[in-house]
Design a protein around this motif. Structure first.
Motif, PDB file in Angstrom:
ATOM      1  N   MET A 255      14.488  65.527  14.561  1.00  0.00           N
ATOM      2  CA  MET A 255      14.618  66.906  15.029  1.00  0.00           C
ATOM      3  C   MET A 255      13.262  67.563  15.248  1.00  0.00           C
ATOM      4  O   MET A 255      13.069  68.332  16.190  1.00  0.00           O
ATOM      5  CB  MET A 255      15.447  67.713  14.031  1.00  0.00           C
ATOM      6  CG  MET A 255      16.912  67.291  13.973  1.00  0.00           C
ATOM      7  SD  MET A 255      17.850  68.139  12.669  1.00  0.00           S
ATOM      8  CE  MET A 255      17.861  69.831  13.307  1.00  0.00           C
ATOM      9  N   ARG A 256      12.304  67.257  14.398  1.00  0.00           N
ATOM     10  CA  ARG A 256      10.980  67.863  14.517  1.00  0.00           C
ATOM     11  C   ARG A 256      10.059  67.097  15.462  1.00  0.00           C
ATOM     12  O   ARG A 256       9.110  67.676  15.995  1.00  0.00           O
ATOM     13  CB  ARG A 256      10.329  67.946  13.121  1.00  0.00           C
ATOM     14  CG  ARG A 256      10.893  69.057  12.249  1.00  0.00           C
ATOM     15  CD  ARG A 256      10.361  68.989  10.824  1.00  0.00           C
ATOM     16  NE  ARG A 256       8.923  68.990  10.727  1.00  0.00           N
ATOM     17  CZ  ARG A 256       8.140  70.085  10.701  1.00  0.00           C
ATOM     18  NH1 ARG A 256       8.703  71.289  10.812  1.00  0.00           N
ATOM     19  NH2 ARG A 256       6.836  69.991  10.564  1.00  0.00           N
ATOM     20  N   ARG A 298      16.734  75.280  11.272  1.00  0.00           N
ATOM     21  CA  ARG A 298      16.219  74.834  12.567  1.00  0.00           C
ATOM     22  C   ARG A 298      17.286  74.935  13.646  1.00  0.00           C
ATOM     23  O   ARG A 298      17.012  75.324  14.787  1.00  0.00           O
ATOM     24  CB  ARG A 298      15.702  73.396  12.481  1.00  0.00           C
ATOM     25  CG  ARG A 298      14.474  73.199  11.623  1.00  0.00           C
ATOM     26  CD  ARG A 298      13.861  71.815  11.852  1.00  0.00           C
ATOM     27  NE  ARG A 298      13.284  71.712  13.191  1.00  0.00           N
ATOM     28  CZ  ARG A 298      12.059  72.120  13.506  1.00  0.00           C
ATOM     29  NH1 ARG A 298      11.277  72.663  12.582  1.00  0.00           N
ATOM     30  NH2 ARG A 298      11.620  71.981  14.734  1.00  0.00           N
ATOM     31  N   LEU A 299      18.520  74.554  13.301  1.00  0.00           N
ATOM     32  CA  LEU A 299      19.594  74.628  14.290  1.00  0.00           C
ATOM     33  C   LEU A 299      19.850  76.061  14.728  1.00  0.00           C
ATOM     34  O   LEU A 299      20.234  76.306  15.881  1.00  0.00           O
ATOM     35  CB  LEU A 299      20.873  74.019  13.723  1.00  0.00           C
ATOM     36  CG  LEU A 299      20.865  72.503  13.499  1.00  0.00           C
ATOM     37  CD1 LEU A 299      22.170  72.059  12.858  1.00  0.00           C
ATOM     38  CD2 LEU A 299      20.632  71.748  14.802  1.00  0.00           C
ATOM     39  N   ASP A 300      19.623  77.016  13.844  1.00  0.00           N
ATOM     40  CA  ASP A 300      19.882  78.420  14.159  1.00  0.00           C
ATOM     41  C   ASP A 300      18.712  79.107  14.853  1.00  0.00           C
ATOM     42  O   ASP A 300      18.917  80.091  15.580  1.00  0.00           O
ATOM     43  CB  ASP A 300      20.217  79.200  12.880  1.00  0.00           C
ATOM     44  CG  ASP A 300      21.556  78.799  12.284  1.00  0.00           C
ATOM     45  OD1 ASP A 300      22.427  78.326  13.049  1.00  0.00           O
ATOM     46  OD2 ASP A 300      21.728  78.946  11.060  1.00  0.00           O
ATOM     47  N   HIS A 301      17.494  78.615  14.654  1.00  0.00           N
ATOM     48  CA  HIS A 301      16.325  79.375  15.094  1.00  0.00           C
ATOM     49  C   HIS A 301      15.354  78.620  16.003  1.00  0.00           C
ATOM     50  O   HIS A 301      14.459  79.238  16.558  1.00  0.00           O
ATOM     51  CB  HIS A 301      15.543  79.880  13.868  1.00  0.00           C
ATOM     52  CG  HIS A 301      16.315  80.824  13.003  1.00  0.00           C
ATOM     53  ND1 HIS A 301      17.106  80.396  11.960  1.00  0.00           N
ATOM     54  CD2 HIS A 301      16.436  82.174  13.038  1.00  0.00           C
ATOM     55  CE1 HIS A 301      17.665  81.439  11.372  1.00  0.00           C
ATOM     56  NE2 HIS A 301      17.284  82.524  11.999  1.00  0.00           N
ATOM     57  N   PRO A 303      14.641  75.667  19.264  1.00  0.00           N
ATOM     58  CA  PRO A 303      15.288  74.992  20.390  1.00  0.00           C
ATOM     59  C   PRO A 303      15.845  73.635  19.959  1.00  0.00           C
ATOM     60  O   PRO A 303      15.206  72.901  19.215  1.00  0.00           O
ATOM     61  CB  PRO A 303      14.152  74.825  21.408  1.00  0.00           C
ATOM     62  CG  PRO A 303      13.147  75.884  21.040  1.00  0.00           C
ATOM     63  CD  PRO A 303      13.235  76.024  19.553  1.00  0.00           C
ATOM     64  N   ALA A 304      17.044  73.330  20.427  1.00  0.00           N
ATOM     65  CA  ALA A 304      17.663  72.060  20.046  1.00  0.00           C
ATOM     66  C   ALA A 304      16.961  70.905  20.738  1.00  0.00           C
ATOM     67  O   ALA A 304      16.785  70.922  21.955  1.00  0.00           O
ATOM     68  CB  ALA A 304      19.143  72.070  20.419  1.00  0.00           C
ATOM     69  N   PRO A 340      20.796  69.890  24.564  1.00  0.00           N
ATOM     70  CA  PRO A 340      20.774  68.428  24.732  1.00  0.00           C
ATOM     71  C   PRO A 340      21.030  67.619  23.462  1.00  0.00           C
ATOM     72  O   PRO A 340      21.103  66.403  23.505  1.00  0.00           O
ATOM     73  CB  PRO A 340      19.353  68.173  25.244  1.00  0.00           C
ATOM     74  CG  PRO A 340      18.531  69.276  24.636  1.00  0.00           C
ATOM     75  CD  PRO A 340      19.439  70.480  24.621  1.00  0.00           C
ATOM     76  N   ILE A 341      21.145  68.266  22.315  1.00  0.00           N
ATOM     77  CA  ILE A 341      21.345  67.547  21.060  1.00  0.00           C
ATOM     78  C   ILE A 341      22.771  67.000  20.993  1.00  0.00           C
ATOM     79  O   ILE A 341      23.711  67.593  21.509  1.00  0.00           O
ATOM     80  CB  ILE A 341      21.057  68.484  19.861  1.00  0.00           C
ATOM     81  CG1 ILE A 341      20.950  67.688  18.567  1.00  0.00           C
ATOM     82  CG2 ILE A 341      22.104  69.591  19.756  1.00  0.00           C
ATOM     83  CD1 ILE A 341      20.402  68.507  17.402  1.00  0.00           C
TER      84      ILE A 341
END
Length: 376
Positions: A255-256, A298-301, A303-304, A340-341
Motif C-alpha cells: 500500500m505504501r 490510509r484507506l480513509d485519507h 489515495p488508493a 484501482p485497489i
C-alpha cells in the motif's frame, strides 16, 4: 546442538521418558516420612515436570518457529550481521550455502528446484539480512534459460524463524506442487524474517533514528535480488506474502510502495503496528507517522494504490476477524467508486492464530498471488 535441531528435541523427549520411568520405579523406595525421602520425592517430581515442559516447549518451538537460536531465545542476539561481499564487485547478494530439496521425481535442481542461503546487503538502508531463496526447477531448465521469473517476498511473523517457512509452512513444497498442477506459474521465493534488528520488532518500519527496515524490503531487496537472479525488476513482477506481523508488513509495504510490490497477502494480519516492549517507540513521537502506518487510516485519507490485496481470518479463533471485515468493506467501497485497489479475502469458519491455520491458507494464497504477478 541448535535450538531447532531434531537432535535436541529427541534428547529432551528421551530424558522426559527416562525421568518419568525412574520416578515410577523409585517411588516405593522414597515413600518414607523423613526429610531426605520428602526432598527426594519433590526433586524427582520437579525434574520430571521440567523435562516434560522442556520437551513440549522445544517441540512447539521447532514446529511453530518462535525462536531460531539460543541467543534469540535469551535475548542476547542484539546486532544484525554485516557482510562485505568480496566475490563480485557491485553484487549485493552473497550465497553462503545451497540446499537440495527432494520432491516427486528426485532432488536434482532441474526436477525439485534449489534453495540458496544468502545474505542480502542493502546500500540504501545500510542493513544486511539473511534469507533463503527458492529457485523453482524451471530456473535450471534450458527452455527457461532466457526467462525472467516473477518473485515473491515471503515473511514470517515475529519473532519467527526463516526455517519455519520451509519446514513448517512448506512454501517451496507448496509452490512446486501448484506449478506441477498448472495452478501457479514458476516463481522465485525470497524467504525472510521481518526482524532485521533482533530482538527488536520493527514492524517493517523505518524507525526514526533506528533501523530502516521498510527501505531494505522495498528498495534494497528487490534491486539486489533482480541483479543476482533472473527476476523481473518491475512492481508487476513482485509480490509479498506473510503471516501475523509478516502479514501486516506485506499489506503495508504494498500500500505504501506500489512501485515495489503489485500484490500482497496478509495471513491473519494486524492493520496497524503495536507499541509494546518488543517494538519500543517506532514513530519517534510522531502522530503523523503513526497514522500513515495505520492501514485503516490510509484507506480513509490517502489515495488508493493500484495493488491487489488478499487478507485472511477466521470467524472463530482469530482476534482480527472484525478488523478484517472492516478492511475488506473499506476497500470494496473504494473499488466501487473507481479506485484501482483490489481486494480478496479468505475467511475460515474456525482457525486460531497458528501454523495449523496458516498451513490451510498457504496453497490458495500462493495460487492467488502467482496469478497476479507477471513474468514480463
Amino acid at each position: 546442538m541448535g535450538l531447532t535441531s531434531n537432535n535436541i528435541v529427541i534428547v529432551a523427549v528421551v530424558a522426559a521418558v527416562l525421568l518419568f520411568a525412574a520416578t515410577i520405579w523409585l517411588w516405593p523406595r522414597l515413600a518414607g516420612r523423613g526429610v531426605t525421602a520428602v526432598l527426594a520425592r519433590v526433586g524427582m517430581l520437579l525434574a520430571t515436570q521440567l523435562s516434560v515442559f522442556a520437551a513440549f516447549g522445544l517441540f512447539a518451538n521447532q514446529s511453530f518457529g518462535f525462536y531460531g537460536s539460543w541467543s534469540d531465545l535469551f535475548g542476547t542476539e542484539n546486532e544484525p550481521g554485516v557482510v562485505v561481499d568480496h566475490d563480485t564487485p557491485g553484487t549485493r547478494v552473497r550465497v553462503t550455502d545451497t540446499r537440495h530439496i527432494t520432491m516427486d521425481g528426485g532432488s536434482a535442481p532441474r526436477v525439485a528446484g534449489r534453495i540458496d542461503k544468502v545474505n542480502i546487503q542493502g546500500p540504501v538502508s545500510r542493513i544486511t539480512g539473511p534469507a533463503y531463496v527458492y529457485l523453482p526447477p524451471e530456473y535450471f531448465q534450458p527452455e527457461y534459460a532466457k526467462r525472467a521469473f516473477p518473485a515473491a517476498l515471503v515473511l514470517t511473523g515475529y519473532p519467527g524463524t526463516t526455517e519455519a517457512l520451509i519446514n513448517g509452512l512448506k512454501y517451496p513444497q507448496n509452490a512446486h506442487k501448484l506449478v506441477k498442477e498448472g495452478r501457479m506459474q514458476p516463481t522465485i521465493l525470497v524467504m525472510m524474517r521481518p526482524t532485521l534488528a533482533p530482538p527488536r520488532d520493527t514492524e517493517c518500519m523505518d524507525v526514526p533514528g533506528g533501523p530502516r527496515t521498510e527501505t531494505f524490503f522495498t528498495k534494497d531487496l528487490p534491486k539486489a535480488v533482480s541483479e543476482h537472479y533472473r527476476v523481473g525488476k518491475q512492481a508487476r513482477n513482485w509480490g509479498v506474502i506473510g503471516n501475523s506481523t509478516g502479514g501486516y508488513c506485506a499489506l503495508k509495504m504494498a500500500m505504501r510502495h506500489p512501485g515495489a510490490f503489485s500484490a500482497a497477502v496478509g495471513l491473519s494480519p494486524s492493520y496497524k503496528a503495536p507499541i509494546d516492549s518488543t517494538t519500543g517507540d517506532l514513530f519517534g513521537g510522531s502522530e503523523r507517522l503513526e497514522r500513515e502506518n495505520d492501514l485503516m487510516w490510509r484507506l480513509d485519507h490517502k489515495p488508493a494504490p493500484p495493488v491487489s490485496l488478499l487478507v485472511s481470518s477466521s470467524e472463530h479463533g482469530e482476534k482480527n476477524y472484525k478488523d478484517t471485515v472492516r478492511f475488506v468493506n473499506k476497500v470494496k467501497r473504494l473499488n466501487r467508486s473507481g479506485e484501482p485497489i483490489r481486494i480478496s479475502s479468505m475467511i475460515l469458519r474456525t482457525g486460531g492464530h497458528n501454523f495449523n491455520t496458516w498451513k490451510r491458507e498457504v496453497p490458495a494464497s500462493l495460487e492467488w498471488l502467482g496469478s497476479r504477478l507477471s513474468d514480463r
